[in-house]
Motif scaffolding. Structure first.
Motif, mmCIF file in Angstrom:
data_model
loop_
_atom_site.group_PDB
_atom_site.id
_atom_site.type_symbol
_atom_site.label_atom_id
_atom_site.label_comp_id
_atom_site.label_asym_id
_atom_site.label_seq_id
_atom_site.Cartn_x
_atom_site.Cartn_y
_atom_site.Cartn_z
ATOM 1 N N ARG A 191 0.858 -1.040 -0.249
ATOM 2 C CA ARG A 191 0.102 0.110 0.152
ATOM 3 C C ARG A 191 1.045 1.311 0.141
ATOM 4 O O ARG A 191 0.589 2.344 -0.528
ATOM 5 N N SER A 192 1.999 1.065 0.697
ATOM 6 C CA SER A 192 3.037 2.357 0.707
ATOM 7 C C SER A 192 3.511 2.500 -0.603
ATOM 8 O O SER A 192 3.751 3.706 -1.034
ATOM 9 N N ARG A 193 3.938 1.634 -1.227
ATOM 10 C CA ARG A 193 4.523 1.610 -2.622
ATOM 11 C C ARG A 193 3.534 2.317 -3.415
ATOM 12 O O ARG A 193 3.718 3.312 -4.468
ATOM 13 N N VAL A 194 2.230 2.022 -3.378
ATOM 14 C CA VAL A 194 1.140 2.492 -4.376
ATOM 15 C C VAL A 194 1.126 4.190 -3.949
ATOM 16 O O VAL A 194 1.120 4.903 -5.063
ATOM 17 N N LEU A 195 1.139 4.580 -2.577
ATOM 18 C CA LEU A 195 1.132 6.029 -2.594
ATOM 19 C C LEU A 195 2.429 6.671 -2.919
ATOM 20 O O LEU A 195 2.267 7.871 -3.323
ATOM 21 N N ALA A 196 3.536 6.015 -2.966
ATOM 22 C CA ALA A 196 4.719 6.551 -3.350
ATOM 23 C C ALA A 196 4.701 6.863 -4.869
ATOM 24 O O ALA A 196 4.938 7.899 -5.270
ATOM 25 N N TYR A 197 4.244 6.033 -5.700
ATOM 26 C CA TYR A 197 4.234 6.097 -6.936
ATOM 27 C C TYR A 197 3.145 7.146 -7.252
ATOM 28 O O TYR A 197 3.372 7.943 -8.146
ATOM 29 N N LEU A 198 1.875 7.151 -6.764
ATOM 30 C CA LEU A 198 0.924 7.963 -6.902
ATOM 31 C C LEU A 198 1.469 9.572 -6.618
ATOM 32 O O LEU A 198 1.154 10.567 -7.410
ATOM 33 N N SER A 199 2.310 9.713 -5.441
ATOM 34 C CA SER A 199 2.828 11.015 -5.115
ATOM 35 C C SER A 199 3.713 11.546 -6.331
ATOM 36 O O SER A 199 3.662 12.835 -6.660
ATOM 37 N N GLY A 200 4.535 10.728 -7.038
ATOM 38 C CA GLY A 200 5.190 11.067 -7.740
ATOM 39 C C GLY A 200 4.625 11.333 -9.140
ATOM 40 O O GLY A 200 4.918 12.412 -9.920
ATOM 41 N N MET A 201 3.480 10.592 -9.613
ATOM 42 C CA MET A 201 2.607 11.080 -10.650
ATOM 43 C C MET A 201 2.082 12.205 -10.442
ATOM 44 O O MET A 201 2.018 13.071 -11.381
ATOM 45 N N ARG A 202 1.543 12.492 -9.050
ATOM 46 C CA ARG A 202 0.838 13.687 -9.113
ATOM 47 C C ARG A 202 1.666 15.100 -9.283
ATOM 48 O O ARG A 202 1.394 15.959 -9.832
ATOM 49 N N GLU A 203 2.994 14.750 -8.783
ATOM 50 C CA GLU A 203 3.813 15.975 -9.052
ATOM 51 C C GLU A 203 4.076 16.423 -10.498
ATOM 52 O O GLU A 203 4.186 17.447 -10.883
ATOM 53 N N TRP A 204 4.552 15.204 -11.333
ATOM 54 C CA TRP A 204 4.812 15.522 -12.590
ATOM 55 C C TRP A 204 3.674 16.155 -13.232
ATOM 56 O O TRP A 204 3.758 16.888 -14.141
ATOM 57 N N PHE A 205 2.351 15.384 -13.018
ATOM 58 C CA PHE A 205 1.200 15.845 -13.491
ATOM 59 C C PHE A 205 0.764 17.304 -13.395
ATOM 60 O O PHE A 205 0.275 18.068 -14.178
ATOM 61 N N GLU A 206 1.033 17.582 -12.126
ATOM 62 C CA GLU A 206 0.697 19.201 -11.909
ATOM 63 C C GLU A 206 1.713 20.144 -12.442
ATOM 64 O O GLU A 206 1.306 21.316 -12.736
ATOM 65 N N ARG A 207 2.852 19.636 -12.652
ATOM 66 C CA ARG A 207 3.849 20.496 -13.108
ATOM 67 C C ARG A 207 3.663 20.508 -14.821
ATOM 68 O O ARG A 207 4.415 21.493 -15.537
#
Ligand code: SF4
Length: 231
Positions: free
Chosen positions: A171-187
């Motif tokens: 579950r933590s790995r899911v959150l870590a990947y999502l956090s990376g995706m969200r950062e690139w997406f917002e930028r």
């Protein structure tokens, strides 16, 4: 990613992108930010396998098992949406722990959800498939207000089903990947190319041109270092 807020429709990231991102963050950005997509034989075979599982809205009953296909999934807390291949609902009994089963509209009794994802090929050494399945489970948990302990991956090449436990670490790995995706997406940015062995099987290699980009970055870096040492 901000877990204290709920994401709106136009902010939702595609659940299928988690597998792309865990394979290569640049591949994910080319598909999900730049909207580029190239078919190769692997993606084509994968789509055929999904079509077999994908029969929207169909729910079958087999004894104490309900099978729902192509169920829409969403997590407002994670900002993620997509659909499942299959969600099995197993009839709960007195041994089912409290919080691990749910009621279903139009059905008697309590049911234990169990997501199943179809994959081409065979089990992989990395956690890409497990991450995507776990994200589906997290969406189902939010939608059904339940805890889901496990699911399964079905591999087309071996016709084999592999059970997956949704551990805290997964579950933590899911959150870590999502956090990376969200950062690139917002930028709105795409990570730079870096050639590696996985590039050979990547459907976007002709768009990405990782050897060219890697060597030009390295060339630029080496030239810059030479200038620095010349001074
Ligand atoms: S070719 Fe390599 S670097 Fe480029 S998107 Fe594919 S895996 Fe990533």
């Amino acid at each position: 990613m901000n877990e204290s807020r709920l994401y709106e429709d136009d902010e939702l990231l595609m659940l299928s992108g988690l597998q792309h991102y865990s394979f290569c963050s640049r591949q994910w950005a080319l598909i999900h930010i730049e909207q580029q997509w190239e078919e190769n034989i692997k993606t084509y075979e994968g789509q055929l396998l999904h079509k077999r599982a994908d029969n929207p809205g169909l729910t079958e009953k087999r004894g104490s098992l309900l099978i729902s296909r192509a169920m829409p999934l969403v997590s407002r807390r994670l900002g993620l949406s997509g659909k499942s291949d299959v969600v099995e609902f197993h009839a709960a009994d007195e041994s089912t722990p409290h919080g691990y089963c749910t009621r279903l509209a139009g059905r008697r009794g309590m049911w234990v959800p169990f997501p199943v994802e179809y994959k081409r090929g065979k089990p992989k050494p990395d956690d890409w498939d497990e991450v995507q399945l776990c994200a589906q489970a997290i969406c189902l948990e939010e939608m059904l207000d339940v805890t889901i302990a496990e699911g399964a991956l079905f591999y087309g090449e071996k016709e084999r089903r592999v059970e997956v436990l949704f551990t805290e670490s997964l579950r933590s790995r899911v959150l870590a990947y999502l956090s990376g995706m969200r950062e690139w997406f917002e930028r709105g940015e795409t990570p730079a190319a870096r050639y590696r062995s996985g590039c050979k099987s990547c459907s976007l290699i002709d768009i990405c041109l990782p050897r060219m980009k890697t060597s030009s970055v390295d060339h630029y870096f080496n030239t810059y270092m030479e200038w620095e040492t010349d001074d």
